[in-house]
Motif scaffolding. Structure first.
Motif, PDB file in Angstrom:
ATOM      1  N   ARG A   6       1.256  -1.348   0.159  1.00 41.59           N
ATOM      2  CA  ARG A   6      -0.087  -0.205   0.178  1.00 41.59           C
ATOM      3  C   ARG A   6       0.899   1.247  -0.233  1.00 41.59           C
ATOM      4  O   ARG A   6       0.880   1.990   1.230  1.00 41.59           O
ATOM      5  N   LYS A   7       1.993   1.049  -0.462  1.00 45.15           N
ATOM      6  CA  LYS A   7       2.703   2.714  -0.825  1.00 45.15           C
ATOM      7  C   LYS A   7       2.023   4.057  -1.218  1.00 45.15           C
ATOM      8  O   LYS A   7       2.567   5.036  -0.127  1.00 45.15           O
ATOM      9  N   GLU A   8       0.841   3.774  -2.277  1.00 45.29           N
ATOM     10  CA  GLU A   8       0.305   5.076  -2.349  1.00 45.29           C
ATOM     11  C   GLU A   8      -0.571   5.715  -0.476  1.00 45.29           C
ATOM     12  O   GLU A   8       0.048   7.136   0.175  1.00 45.29           O
ATOM     13  N   ASN A   9      -0.537   4.958   0.656  1.00 46.90           N
ATOM     14  CA  ASN A   9      -1.191   4.953   1.885  1.00 46.90           C
ATOM     15  C   ASN A   9       0.391   5.051   2.625  1.00 46.90           C
ATOM     16  O   ASN A   9       0.326   6.351   3.941  1.00 46.90           O
ATOM     17  N   ALA A  10       0.950   4.946   2.364  1.00 43.48           N
ATOM     18  CA  ALA A  10       2.559   4.712   2.800  1.00 43.48           C
ATOM     19  C   ALA A  10       2.864   6.471   3.177  1.00 43.48           C
ATOM     20  O   ALA A  10       3.269   6.804   3.841  1.00 43.48           O
ATOM     21  N   VAL A  11       3.084   6.581   1.012  1.00 46.44           N
ATOM     22  CA  VAL A  11       3.745   8.051   1.926  1.00 46.44           C
ATOM     23  C   VAL A  11       2.352   9.229   1.631  1.00 46.44           C
ATOM     24  O   VAL A  11       3.560  10.215   2.689  1.00 46.44           O
TER      25      VAL A  11
END
Lengths: 542, 342, 361
Positions: free
Chosen positions: B269-274
């Motif tokens: 969930r890279k987007e959420n992590a960013v």
């Protein structure tokens, strides 16, 4: 029909392999290169690590043996006021995590603490140079704290051994001209030796795997060295190598003890149970009361009252819905582990008894010494095979079904239960084995020739006879699981706290007032099992 | 018997699948080296604002090994650390993802983030000197170097030389002055110790208050924690017995460390992590850090808390933290070599 | 007729030690056989192999004609499937079960016929009142009876007894022998019993199998073994004997108490002469001929059925005097120092090759 490879031996072997797997993966880690870490350690701190660890083991070993065996003898062979209470109260420190006791005594006894403060006020001293006071953050302090929290292992085993000694043997000693004291040293103590040795070795393994207490006391043990190499020098391989050396050392100690014991038989025939009890009067009674009271006072009552007073102050901050959830997790995991670990210990112990194969026997021996490995290192050893399994499973499932399953074993409650069970196998297996050793092999033969198969024999003969030892295993593992920290820290799923991890996040920052309620809950959860434990031991005699 | 075992295994497996390790869109999974009670308030606000649930697993020892072992199956998306060392270890281990975010580049000065976006500093804390108000003269101690002066004999308290804050300080000395000079300095400090290194930074303040020593090395936020501790008012007294000294203002500046965050290479969930990192670097979270934990926000223009302001502003050492992190092992060995902790 | 138990070429090792060396033995239905030998001779292992409690390493074991274990083909029927009853030296009563529960342990379902049988036998033994007590409270004799009944209750095709009387005192032992023997014969069970007591074996067994160092030394009836022992070892199992080791000269062997026929022995061979005490009979003056040997009495003991006399030969000097034992039925107690004449009965004289072993007792 064929008995060459029957179900029981195979199952036992699989269990042994599973339990030994984490250690094997630590050995595996040790095989990779660690650069010049060893050269550095040897030329600087290694000698000091070894010396400190040996002194610590010596101090703790002697301390737990004297206090554990001494109080066990007093409560099993003497009568004095309060002995009924001491019987179980002496076990209470088992429920207290050692590092919590360390925090409490540091708080009380350090230069800035209330004791020294009061002394300075009273005597008009100003600085530390004006007077002498023992430094609590020292090797001696660590020994004292560990003795106070670990002696119950010896007490537990020595007491159940004393209670089993037949009156005939002790009477024989008396008739041969031994006084009660001489009889204790010449007859009762040597007979209880195997039990005492097992208790001491459990305490020493706990000593070796401890990091929290020694770190807090700034005592540079071998285990502290393992953490330093791992975390500060960023060398997992070096840390694994040090851990391997530690294990070899433990293995040698155990082997040496077994060799020393070889040829002597300690199992006892049924006979008249102990009937005569020394009635202590006058100053002897006072001395006995003191001897039993002091360990309970310093190992339990005092720390508990300090925790209690802190918990009262921080009651509202700590006691939220999260707290109950953590408590739920602790109870759940500990109960599960107590059952699983005892069942596995039973399978391993009974399997080894049936097959008598060297492989099974050594596998279980190796499995047990995992207890001596520093918790976090063992945690890595547990994690590696689990993640490896998950990785293979994912490759497999992706290829076949194009469906990555994610982590199935690692980072789950399964991982926790597996990790704890592997770690506490020494406790459950030890208890099961000592129970099995008391059942003569002809019992098995009798049941088998009467038409009972292996499983039926276990159910109809061994289980009823082992009941006391299985209950002991369940209770000890439960109490120890409640305190368990490093495996939980590393292997737990997201949003999963236990009382121990919840307590630790504050304790780590020396915010130990905030940690008090959690610590108190850990202890409280352990009290009932500990009392049950005491009744189990005593009950077996009646 | 076998039935009991399988029942237990099934029970365990069922339990195993409970917490949110499954991929769900509105979640982000966080591995944290920082204690949950320190970061939970910020995470709660994040969830409130974005609707993204944050699942946290906190550990100190072995977290890197866990990330490496889990590899591409890791459920975690981001990590939080309490110092530069852990970030650097993870960067070296190749488990981090490069993040290209305008928000992060804007909010975080270049000195406190990786040039390619592998990690980001979120707060800074200075390693300062606590000095007894009564027993230390105004200009008696002004630099780390002064601590090695023989006139300080028997007057210094410090936590273990192996603690990562001290390791980081020693490593920064190595970068500035070389191994030989640093070792001489460390030997000097050791000779001046009032007691064997022990306790945490707060324990050193207590020792100064009680008169066991006169000066100590500590992180800034400990001062804030003590000064505002209503539940343990005695700590306010400890704090009030102490002057804060920002060392080396005349030359290279005071050593600072960062707490930071990074996104994992195998994040699902890279987007959420960013999003989470961007939130932590935002005005809201930065001022919460400042207000609650007495740390220095990295985002320029975010006001430090009043309390922190009262300690005065200072000149920070601007040396590359990556460079400092490289010398940690060397620093750790130096501590062993001179037997600093013994 | 199919034998109840058959051992075929059984060999067994514990580690490097040979416990059994190529043993073959058959036991007929309803037979009572004793395995007799000193401890460590392998007799208990043989018993355990029949029960399936020890894994067969080499050879074949058949029960009632069917293969119970065949090492070469990795067949080994589990003990619980062999229908064999076994009684252990320590009785192995289950301490958590009552006497009745112990005895009924091996009965599959409530088999009323067997239960009645058990109750009958409990009454016969006079221990009916003990059925609901626990083994820990029983005397040795009571435990022995319970263990025996427990082994017999499931009506086994073969009963194995491992030193069943060794834990009892002597008086009780003789009483139990009779009781046990009667019960077993009444139950009609084929029985294999292990013992190290020659007298016990003679009392109980139809056939005795003497074992030594993992081999069968001799098989025979009590009478047969007693009167025709094949070796010094066998002879020594049935009571103490006078023993003299000499060299064969002129087909005779000369001992301090007489010269005996050494038929079939090579000239110059070292042999040992065994003479049971009952074969050396002191004579009254009236009975004795002029040529009978004379010896000096050192002590004499009256043992009820017979009198036992210790004697010393009369040599040219005291150094060469040899002591020996004699026996005479009834009460006969010559005073120490008396010189008496004696007669040696050739029936009780056995000449064996000197195998270098010391006398057993």
């Amino acid at each position: 029909m064929t008995r060459a490879f029957d179900g029981w031996s195979l199952t036992a072997l699989i269990v042994a392999a599973l339990v030994a797997l984490p250690l094997l993966s630590v050995f595996g880690l040790a095989l990779s290169g660690s650069g010049d870490v060893w050269a550095h350690l040897v030329s600087t701190v290694l000698g000091n690590y070894i010396r400190t660890s040996l002194l610590l083991m010596l101090g703790v070993g002697v301390g737990v043996a004297v206090i554990g065996a001494g109080t066990a003898w007093l409560t099993s062979a003497c009568r004095f006021p309060g002995v009924r209470v001491f019987e179980w109260a002496l076990l209470l420190p088992l429920a207290v995590p050692a590092y919590i006791v360390a925090y409490i005594y540091t708080d009380i006894l350090e230069f800035a603490g209330p004791v020294q403060g009061a002394m300075r006020d009273l005597m008009g001293w100003k600085t530390a140079r004006d007077y002498w006071f023992p430094e609590i953050r020292s090797l001696e302090g660590a020994i004292a704290v560990m003795v106070l929290t670990l002696y119950p292992y010896v007490y537990l085993l020595a007491r159940s051994s004393f209670l089993e000694q037949t009156a005939t043997l002790l009477d024989a000693g008396r008739v041969l001209g031994n006084g009660p004291w001489r009889n204790f040293f010449r007859v009762a103590l040597p007979l209880a030796r195997p039990a005492i040795v097992v208790g001491v070795s459990l305490a020493l393994m706990e000593t070796l795997n401890d990091f929290g207490t020694v770190d807090f006391f700034a005592v540079q043990t071998f285990t502290a060295g393992i953490y330093d190499v791992w975390l500060n020098m960023n060398s997992m391989a070096g840390a694994a190598q040090l851990a391997t050396v530690l294990l070899l050392f433990v293995f040698m100690l155990i082997t040496a003890e077994r060799l020393a014991r070889r040829g002597r038989r300690f199992d006892m025939k049924a006979g008249r149970k102990k009937t005569h009890v020394h009635d202590l009067k006058g100053w002897l009674a006072v001395a006995a009361i003191l001897a039993c009271l002091l360990p309970v006072l310093f190992g339990f009552l005092l720390p508990m009252s300090v925790l209690f007073s802190h918990a009262m102050v921080f009651y509202e901050d700590s006691l939220n819905s999260g707290f109950w959830r953590h408590a739920g997790h602790s109870l759940l995991v500990s109960s599960l582990v107590a059952l699983v670990s005892t069942v596995l210990g039973l399978v391993l112990g009974y399997g080894a008894r049936l097959s008598g194969s060297v492989l099974t026997r050594y596998a279980s021996r190796v499995a047990s010494i995992g207890y001596a490995v520093p918790g976090s290192v063992l945690a890595v050893g547990i994690m590696l095979p689990l993640t490896q399994f998950d990785r293979s499973l994912n490759i497999f499932s992706t290829r076949l079904f194009d469906l990555p399953l994610g982590l199935v074993l690692s980072g789950t409650v399964f991982a926790l239960v597996y990790g704890y069970s592997a770690r506490f196998m020494a406790l459950s297996l030890g208890s099961v084995e000592s129970g099995l050793a008391r059942i003569t092999p002809s019992m098995d033969g009798a049941a088998r020739t009467l038409g009972a198969n292996r499983s039926e024999t276990l159910r109809r003969v061994h289980l009823p006879l082992l009941r006391r030892f299985l209950l002991t295993a369940i209770l000890i593992v439960f109490v120890d699981s409640m305190k368990e920290l490093p495996i939980t820290m590393l292997l737990r799923p997201f949003n999963f706290d236990t009382l121990a991890t919840y307590t630790h996040q504050f304790a780590r920052n020396e915010l130990f007032e905030e940690a008090a309620l959690g610590a108190l809950a850990i202890v409280a959860a352990g009290i009932l099992p500990v009392i049950l434990l005491s009744r189990t031991i005593t009950g077996g005699d009646r | 018997m076998k039935r009991t075992i399988s029942t237990a295994v099934i029970a365990a497996a069922m339990l195993a699948s409970v917490p949110g390790a499954r991929a769900a869109s509105e979640e982000v999974n966080l591995y944290s080296y920082r204690q949950p009670f320190l970061i939970q308030p910020m995470l709660d606000v994040f969830t409130e604002k974005t609707g993204i649930t944050v699942n946290v697993a906190y550990a100190e020892e072995g977290m890197l090994e866990r990330i490496k072992a889990e590899g591409e199956n890791t459920p975690a998306d981001a990590v939080l650390t309490a110092d530069i060392g852990r970030l650097k270890d993870m960067e070296d281990a190749g488990v981090l993802a490069a993040v290209n975010s305008e928000v992060l580049s804007e909010n975080i000065p270049a000195a406190y983030r990786h040039p390619d976006g592998y990690w980001f500093g979120l707060t800074t804390r200075a390693r300062i000197i606590f000095a007894s108000k009564d027993r230390v003269g105004a200009d008696e101690v002004t630099s780390y170097e002064d601590l090695a002066d023989p006139k300080m004999k028997g007057r210094i308290c410090i936590r273990s030389g192996k603690h990562l804050y001290n390791i980081s300080l020693i490593a920064s000395m190595i970068v500035h002055k070389g191994v030989e000079e640093t070792e001489k300095w460390l030997l000097g400090v050791k000779a001046n110790l009032a007691r064997k290194p022990q306790g945490n930074d707060r324990a050193q303040a207590k020792a100064i208050y009680e008169g066991q020593c006169d000066v100590a090395i500590a992180n800034t936020y400990y001062m804030g924690n003590m000064q505002t501790n209503d539940e343990k008012p005695e700590q306010k007294e400890w704090a009030s017995a102490i002057n804060i000294i920002f060392p080396n203002q005349g030359d290279r500046g005071t050593h600072v460390n960062i707490s930071g965050a990074a996104v994992l290479k195998h994040a699902k969930r890279k987007e959420n992590a960013v999003k989470l990192l961007e939130f932590l670097a935002s005005e809201t979270a930065q001022s919460m850090y400042a207000a609650q934990n007495f740390e220095y926000p990295v985002k320029p223009g975010v006001a430090v808390s009043e309390r922190v302001q009262s300690w005065g502003s200072f000149k920070a050492d601007t040396i590359s933290l990556s460079e400092v992190a490289k010398h940690r092992a060397e620093a750790a060995r130096m501590v062993d070599r001179i037997g600093f902790d013994q | 007729m199919v034998s109840a138990l058959e051992y075929e070429n059984i060999s067994h090792k514990f580690g490097d030690r040979d416990v059994l060396r190529n043993i073959s033995l058959e036991i007929g239905r309803g037979e009572f056989v004793c395995l007799l030998g000193p401890s460590g001779c392998g007799k208990t292992t043989l018993l355990r192999l029949a029960a399936g409690l020890e894994r067969l390493q080499h050879g074949i074991v058949r029960l009632g004609g069917t293969i119970a274990a065949d090492a070469a083909h990795h067949v080994d029927v589990a003990p619980e499937k062999r229908n064999v009853g076994m009684m252990f030296q320590d009785y192995a009563l289950f301490p958590h079960l009552t006497v009745m529960e112990n005895i009924l342990f091996g009965l599959r379902k409530a088999d009323q016929k067997r239960i009645d049988w058990v109750k009958d036998r409990l009454a016969y033994f006079g221990i009916s009142q003990l059925t609901s007590t626990y083994p820990g409270t029983l005397s040795g004799g009571e435990q022995q009876r319970v263990a025996l009944l427990r082994a017999l209750a499931p009506h086994p095709q073969l009963l194995l007894l491992d030193e069943p009387f060794s834990a009892l005192d002597k008086a009780r032992r003789i009483e139990m022998r009779e009781e046990t023997g009667a019960l077993i014969r009444e139950a009609g069970a084929t029985t294999l019993m292990v013992t190290h007591d020659g007298e016990e074996a003679m009392f109980m067994a139809d056939r005795i199998v003497v074992m030594n160092e993992g081999r069968i030394e001799q098989i025979g009836s009590a009478d047969n073994l007693y009167m025709n022992p094949r070796s010094a070892f066998v002879a020594s199992l049935f009571g103490h004997a006078n023993r003299f080791c000499e060299t064969v000269r002129n087909a005779t062997v000369e001992t301090p108490i007489g010269t005996f026929d050494a038929k079939g022995r090579a000239e110059g061979e070292r042999v040992c002469v065994f003479i049971r005490p009952e074969g050396v009979v002191p004579l009254t003056d009236e009975e004795a001929g002029r040529d009978a040997s004379q010896a000096e009495v050192t002590s004499s003991h009256y043992l009820g059925i017979a009198s036992h006399i210790h004697m010393r030969t009369i040599g040219s000097n005291s150094g060469s005097a040899v002591t020996f034992h004699a026996q005479r039925s009834g009460r006969y107690l010559p005073r120490a120092g008396t010189r008496v004449r004696y007669h040696v009965d050739p029936e009780h004289v056995f000449v064996f090759r000197d195998d270098g072993t010391e006398q057993d007792r």
